[in-house]
Motif scaffolding. Structure first.
Motif, PDB file in Angstrom:
ATOM      1  N   LYS A 347      -0.229  -0.691  -2.250  1.00  0.00           N
ATOM      2  CA  LYS A 347       0.283  -1.125  -3.551  1.00  0.00           C
ATOM      3  C   LYS A 347      -0.500  -2.299  -4.134  1.00  0.00           C
ATOM      4  O   LYS A 347      -0.267  -2.674  -5.272  1.00  0.00           O
ATOM      5  CB  LYS A 347       1.763  -1.524  -3.426  1.00  0.00           C
ATOM      6  N   THR A 348      -1.409  -2.889  -3.357  1.00  0.00           N
ATOM      7  CA  THR A 348      -2.176  -4.035  -3.838  1.00  0.00           C
ATOM      8  C   THR A 348      -3.424  -3.548  -4.567  1.00  0.00           C
ATOM      9  O   THR A 348      -4.235  -2.820  -3.999  1.00  0.00           O
ATOM     10  CB  THR A 348      -2.592  -4.945  -2.670  1.00  0.00           C
ATOM     11  N   THR A 636       5.256   0.803  -8.065  1.00  0.00           N
ATOM     12  CA  THR A 636       4.376  -0.284  -8.499  1.00  0.00           C
ATOM     13  C   THR A 636       3.740   0.077  -9.837  1.00  0.00           C
ATOM     14  O   THR A 636       3.318   1.227 -10.032  1.00  0.00           O
ATOM     15  CB  THR A 636       3.271  -0.561  -7.464  1.00  0.00           C
ATOM     16  N   ASP A 639      -0.244  -3.462 -11.599  1.00  0.00           N
ATOM     17  CA  ASP A 639      -0.652  -4.549 -12.495  1.00  0.00           C
ATOM     18  C   ASP A 639      -0.796  -4.097 -13.944  1.00  0.00           C
ATOM     19  O   ASP A 639      -1.462  -4.749 -14.750  1.00  0.00           O
ATOM     20  CB  ASP A 639      -1.969  -5.194 -12.030  1.00  0.00           C
ATOM     21  N   ASN A 671      -3.231  -0.841   1.174  1.00  0.00           N
ATOM     22  CA  ASN A 671      -2.334  -1.600   2.034  1.00  0.00           C
ATOM     23  C   ASN A 671      -3.204  -2.507   2.891  1.00  0.00           C
ATOM     24  O   ASN A 671      -4.417  -2.631   2.670  1.00  0.00           O
ATOM     25  CB  ASN A 671      -1.455  -0.666   2.882  1.00  0.00           C
ATOM     26  N   ARG A 806       7.044 -14.517  -1.476  1.00  0.00           N
ATOM     27  CA  ARG A 806       7.451 -13.141  -1.747  1.00  0.00           C
ATOM     28  C   ARG A 806       8.963 -13.089  -1.918  1.00  0.00           C
ATOM     29  O   ARG A 806       9.711 -13.554  -1.063  1.00  0.00           O
ATOM     30  CB  ARG A 806       7.011 -12.234  -0.596  1.00  0.00           C
ATOM     31  N   THR A 812       4.913  -8.843  -4.350  1.00  0.00           N
ATOM     32  CA  THR A 812       3.629  -8.943  -3.648  1.00  0.00           C
ATOM     33  C   THR A 812       3.380 -10.328  -3.078  1.00  0.00           C
ATOM     34  O   THR A 812       2.591 -10.476  -2.153  1.00  0.00           O
ATOM     35  CB  THR A 812       2.471  -8.601  -4.597  1.00  0.00           C
ATOM     36  N   LYS A 814       1.855 -12.564  -4.630  1.00  0.00           N
ATOM     37  CA  LYS A 814       0.591 -13.036  -5.195  1.00  0.00           C
ATOM     38  C   LYS A 814       0.853 -13.967  -6.370  1.00  0.00           C
ATOM     39  O   LYS A 814       1.937 -14.008  -6.951  1.00  0.00           O
ATOM     40  CB  LYS A 814      -0.257 -11.844  -5.647  1.00  0.00           C
ATOM     41  N   PHE A1084      -7.890 -10.913  -6.950  1.00  0.00           N
ATOM     42  CA  PHE A1084      -7.548  -9.491  -7.029  1.00  0.00           C
ATOM     43  C   PHE A1084      -7.302  -9.018  -8.453  1.00  0.00           C
ATOM     44  O   PHE A1084      -7.595  -7.879  -8.786  1.00  0.00           O
ATOM     45  CB  PHE A1084      -6.304  -9.182  -6.186  1.00  0.00           C
TER      46      PHE A1084
END
Length: 1136
Positions: A347-348, A636, A639, A671, A806, A812, A814, A1084
């Motif tokens: 998902k990242t 997700t 982004d 992942n 988190r 995430t 982040k 990212f």
């Protein structure tokens, strides 16, 4: 023990597992020592069941068997000890030290002393080697990865890690075969024998079970079964083989099944229909119907059938009926193998690839899992290496031999040559890939590695659109299966292109195909746009199935990776979407998954991975399900920037997920394993070759406490937080934008491009980070490599670290503007403060560098260089007191112990931290050093100075290779001490040079200036600039407070952000001019950046979610991408 006795143990293990005697299974594994169940071992380690872990290991190895075994036990006991210390249970820790760890002192006494010394610390993380230790869960996970490597390398475990490939219920099958044979030997066989025991041989001549009959003396009797005998057992019986029956998965779906010589296995509850499965369960024997004298001894209640961890409706060992010839679902391999965690999902967002046209289909290479094949709506196909973001091959659509095409196709091409790709797919071995186009044609390419794509076959496959394509192996021969708008399915020889089969029967265009096999039976599912599902064998007998898809939807079908479960996903004309699992044997929907939107746009696409997860692109997001749970597991938005129904595709291991975007790109989601894979690929250049040497495991050495053992395992200090360990450099990577081909150039040129202006707070998202410390101007700023924190160095020599946690609002963890982070403070209350000696920190040139794993920061503010522990904030060491003072720091990309240090006397020192030694001094600048950047591809170091000069140094011998002075634009006067900064593009060849008067792009190592951009004077001098994480954009900050976003490939300004858009109004500071001194890019997210301000604040800025990015790139006139003419110079366009 004989080999047959050993095999009997495996049969018993399988039987016990199928009967759910889990504890007994593992006890037998341990006592026999034949099979080491790695999944069971993983579960015990993850749960911290240390006594059981060592007990289980004891069946296979002892501590002193070899160095691998010693290392395995050492790692386990060390982890137990550290966990006891972390719980403050010192009594337990002492007990473990004396009883468990003492044994290792004989091999490394110094190590044992250092372990003992941990008892004296309030927190063992104060030890330098343990400062990276995270929480218990992450530490166990990292240790487990090390243990698996050790176990796989340990010769004592050789041939014990793989369970034999067995068909389901193999022991039961052998017993049934024995009973079948015994019944044939009966002198007077009864038609319906009632067998109630296995303890004695069966005989119909006397009451069963009275006493054992005489031993059989003539085992080779007539090959013709007697009346009342058992049904033939195919290859396992002494009878003549019968013609292969249809696979149960198809026959169960037949509306009017074709007659076959033997009864077809029923999918109904066992005991209600005629028995025909000799491999079934032996409980509760029953009498068959009188009209069927054939008999087996299978019977079970329906509850027991549901417990069976075999594929539904696929019986074994019957009349050559097909079965799945995959490893038996043994211990953790069944459908409910383990609880599925959202953490396992990719998902990242780690990368964005710019396609230039809308993505229609994608497929990862089956072996080289970082190779992604993409087809677009203008007929382009591309192969990307997602590890580097490099487009390694590109083909545009072209008919290879138009003269060989039909007149209809030639006419169509003459009228309109544009086509779309409908499907791309690799062959099972990755040697070929196929492309199905929207007009008649299928292209087969052969792939020979790298950029070597060769034309293999051009097939005019269908009249109209070729809707789908797949590979299959009927008769052990690679074939291509296609379907089309002409309502036909065709099979082609993949070598010659000869047509093998044509399947007709659909009454609407065939939408998709799904070839599959069950043992030696090959078949194809097909779906049409009218919602009909059919199945075909490779013969001319017509379809074997005629069934309706849920909601009469256009549907795609796919099997789980092990081939045992069948799923489909589709969308009907009303926009209703259905994701379901099928009961193969009955042709009925077994279950429907919840969570798809009610009004989907287009047909929802889906994929499966690792027998665990389903994913679908729907409602501008990617949605995930656990196969064994009907409710949505996770989703997700990747982004933002996804279309309503994005195209998605997993790689084989499920660690990467490619997702199409609405701006003609592809996002790569990963992942933790996927991030590690990409990071490993990125660093392959370090190894001196591109051979994956990581699989070669050397014998370990418990060795020194802090040694860097890069082979099998590690010392106490080798473990680090999972993400930090995997993410080294910027992990989101892509190449420059590729201009899409436009069918109507005149229409595109008529559009007037406009610079995007962000002048109000409502036009972007921003967040000022909370700060309770003294506000001093921010001199240096960087995101942590893991993307979860921001580190700032203020002009008073104090560091500040913010971390995001988190939670439900930030899944995430982040950095984001939507949730405020915490200003991280050490429990001791100390601050990370640089040595300032006698220097005035306000006059000093601050600098810092962060280690790849975010554990250490090296920093200076005019005084000594300090090395700080990022967990405890403690100063690990200081070195190099001035003069000269350090002005810039950079870690060597291949060795964190080597640091390049720029000095204020214009020299560069190459320093080895481990041995506290300056290896060499580099001299070539006239003023202080203001920038350093390593290229691990070119093996060079580029330096920049206040003299506006760039120098290139070879990192092997540290000789100077080239130098060049920046060209100051006419009419611009540069400050005599203006900084010049340098940063490498992701390709490690192109170099960004930042000066207060300009932005320039150079090509290393010759330092050829490719482009130069000069801002308008009204903006004031440039204060800082940086590449975005994907190197597609450049963020530039100015002294007037504004921020510009440039397209990196063209150095054209596409967006300007006014300071009023991100700076909150502050009347008390109205007389002070606030502007960014430094800018940092998220590692990212290519659209997020942070600003370090003159008033001491740190501000994060992101575009609106509805926009997803900062403006659009200005058009390139030639349509072929940016020019790279040497010395090309462009100034900022006037505002429109």
């Amino acid at each position: 023990m004989s080999s047959l006795s050993r095999e009997l143990v495996f049969l018993i293990l399988q039987f016990l597992d199928e009967e759910k005697f889990k504890n007994t299974v593992h006890k037998l594994e341990q006592e026999s020592g034949f099979f080491f169940n790695l999944r069971y071992f993983e579960d015990m380690v993850t749960n911290g069941e240390w006594d059981e872990v060592e007990k289980y290991l004891s069946g296979f190895t002892k501590v002193d068997d070899n160095r691998y075994s010693m290392k395995i036990f050492f790692e386990i006991r060390k982890q137990k000890y550290l966990e006891a210390l972390d719980r403050r249970d010192r009594a337990k820790a002492v007990d473990l030290l004396v009883k468990d760890l003492k044994v290792f002192s004989a091999f490394n006494e110094e190590l044992f002393k250092e372990i003992t010394h941990l008892l004296t610390l309030d927190n063992f993380r104060e030890n330098e080697q343990l400062s990276k230790y995270g929480d218990t869960k992450s530490a166990r996970g990292i240790m487990l990865a090390e243990l698996k490597k050790l176990i796989e390398a340990n010769p004592l475990f050789r041939d014990k890690l793989q369970f034999p490939t067995l068909k389901n219920s193999r022991l039961r099958t052998l017993i049934n075969q024995s009973l079948n044979w015994q019944h044939q030997l009966c002198k007077n066989p009864r038609p319906n024998p009632d067998i109630k025991t296995l303890f004695v041989d069966h005989s119909c001549g006397q009451p069963n079970g009275a006493r054992a009959p005489s031993p059989v003396t003539n085992p080779l009797m007539s090959a013709v079964p007697k009346a009342g005998g058992f049904p033939p057992m195919g290859a396992h019986g002494p009878f003549q083989p019968t013609p292969a029956a249809l696979p149960t998965s198809i026959t169960g779906w037949m509306a009017n099944p074709t007659p076959v010589p033997h009864p077809v296995a029923s999918a109904g509850p066992i005991g209600l229909t005629a028995p025909n499965n000799a491999a079934a369960i032996l409980k509760n024997p029953r009498t068959p119907p009188a009209n069927n004298p054939a008999l087996d001894y299978q019977s079970a209640d329906s509850e027991h059938v549901l417990k069976r961890s075999r594929p539904f409706g696929i019986p074994d060992e019957v009349n050559n009926l097909p079965v799945n010839i995959l490893p038996v679902p043994y211990v953790g391999q069944s459908h409910g193998q383990s609880s599925c965690s959202p953490e396992d999902l990719p998902k990242t967002v780690v990368m964005t690839l710019s396609q230039g046209s809308a993505v229609k289909s994608m497929d990862f290479h089956p072996a080289q899992q970082i190779l992604l094949l993409v087809g677009t709506n203008i007929g382009d196909i591309m192969v990307w290496e997602v590890g580097s973001g490099e487009k390694i091959a590109h083909k545009t659509f072209k008919v290879w031999d138009l003269s060989a095409c039909s007149m209809a196709l030639q006419a169509s091409m003459a009228n309109d040559y544009t086509v779309s790709v409908n499907r791309v797919m690799w062959s099972p071995n990755g040697a070929f890939f196929g492309v199905a186009y929207s007009k008649h044609i299928v292209h087969i390419y052969s792939y020979h590695g790298g950029d070597d794509l060769r034309n293999h076959l051009e097939i005019e496959a269908h009249v109209g659109s070729v809707n789908d394509l797949a590979f299959s192996y009927p008769n052990k021969q690679l074939c291509v299966v296609t379907c089309g708008e002409d309502r036909v399915i065709k099979v082609w020889d993949a070598s010659s292109g000869a047509k093998q089969y044509t399947f007709e029967g659909h009454k609407a265009p065939v939408y998709s195909i799904c070839p599959h096999h069950k043992e030696n039976i090959q078949f194809i599912f097909s779906t049409a746009t009218d919602g009909k599902i059919k199945a075909w064998l490779y013969d001319n007998m017509g379809s074997r199935v005629d069934y309706n898809a849920p909601g009469q939807a256009s549907t795609t079908m796919a099997y789980s990776a092990d081939g045992t479960r069948l799923f489909s996903c589709g969308t009907n004309k009303e926009g209703e979407s259905f994701l379901v699992e099928w009961n193969e044997s009955e042709g009925a929907v077994k279950c429907t998954y919840f969570g798809l939107g009610k009004r989907s746009v287009g047909v929802v696409q889906f994929d499966t991975t690792k027998n665990r997860f389903l994913a679908a692109g729907d409602e501008f997001t990617v949605k995930f399900w656990d196969m064994d749970n009907l409710n949505l597991l996770a989703s997700t938005p990747a982004d933002g920037g996804l279309p309503p129904s994005p195209c998605i595709r997993f790689n084989k291991e499920g660690t990467l997920l490619a997702v199409s975007t609405d701006d003609n790109g592809v996002k790569i989601l990963a992942n933790s394993d996927g991030i590690r894979l990409l990071w490993t690929v990125e660093n392959r250049a370090f190894d001196g070759s591109r051979v994956a040497s990581a699989t070669i495991v050397k014998a370990p050495n418990i060795g020194a406490f802090g040694s860097n053992n890069a082979t099998v395992g590690a010392t106490i200090g080798d473990r680090t937080a999972p993400v930090a360990a995997m993410v080294g450099l910027n992990d989101a990577r892509s190449l420059v934008d590729v201009k899409p081909r436009i069918a109507d150039e005149s229409v595109e040129k008529s559009r007037i491009w406009k610079l995007t202006e962000i002048n109000e707070p409502l036009q972007c998202r921003s967040l000022r980070l909370p700060d309770s410390l003294t506000a001093m101007r921010v001199s240096r700023l960087i995101y942590t490599n893991s993307g979860v924190g921001i580190l700032a160095l203020a002009s008073n020599a104090v560091h500040k670290l913010w971390k995001w946690q988190r939670n439900d609002r930030n899944l995430t963890g982040k950095a984001t503007t939507s949730v405020a982070p915490q200003l991280w403070q050490a429990s001791s209350g100390i601050l990370m403060t640089n040595d300032i000696s006698d220097a005035n920190p306000e006059d000093a040139v601050p600098c810092f560098a962060l280690s790849k794993n975010d554990s250490y920061v090296m920093s200076a503010s005019g005084g000594k260089i300090s090395l700080f522990n990022m967990m405890t904030y403690k100063t690990m060491t200081t070195f190099m007191p001035p003069p000269p003072a350090a002005t810039f720091l950079a870690f060597h990309p291949q060795d964190n112990n080597i640091i390049a240090i720029g000095m204020d006397d214009s020299s560069i020192q190459i320093y080895n931290v481990r041995v506290d030694e300056v290896k060499t001094k580099l001299k070539g600048h006239q003023k202080r050093i203001t920038g350093l950047a390593f290229s691990h591809t070119l093996n060079v170091l580029v330096s920049s100075g206040a003299d506006s000069q760039l120098c290139v140094w070879n990192t092997d011998g540290w000789e100077k290779q080239a130098s060049k002075f920046l060209q100051i634009p006419n009419g611009r006067a540069a400050s005599p001490h203006a900084d010049t900064r340098v940063q490498f593009h992701l390709d490690q060849i192109h170099l960004l040079a930042v000066h207060e008067t300009q932005i320039a792009i150079f090509e290393a190592p010759k330092l050829e200036c490719l482009k130069q951009w000069v801002p308008r004077e009204a903006s004031g001098p440039i204060t800082h600039a940086t590449y975005s994480c994907d190197s597609q954009s450049i963020y530039v900050s100015f002294e007037d407070g504004s921020v510009g976003v440039l397209t990196a490939s063209t150095l054209r300004l596409r967006c300007r952000i006014s300071p009023v858009a991100y700076l909150p109004p502050n009347p008390s500071l109205s007389s002070l001019r606030v502007f960014p001194l430094v800018i940092a890019a998220h590692p990212f997210d290519p659209n997020q950046f942070a600003l370090g301000l003159t008033d001491g604040g740190v501000q994060i800025v992101e575009p609106l979610e509805s926009e997803g990015k900062w403006g659009t790139s200005p058009p390139v006139e030639n349509g072929a991408g940016p020019s790279t003419t040497s010395g090309a110079t462009g100034s900022e366009p006037s505002q429109r």
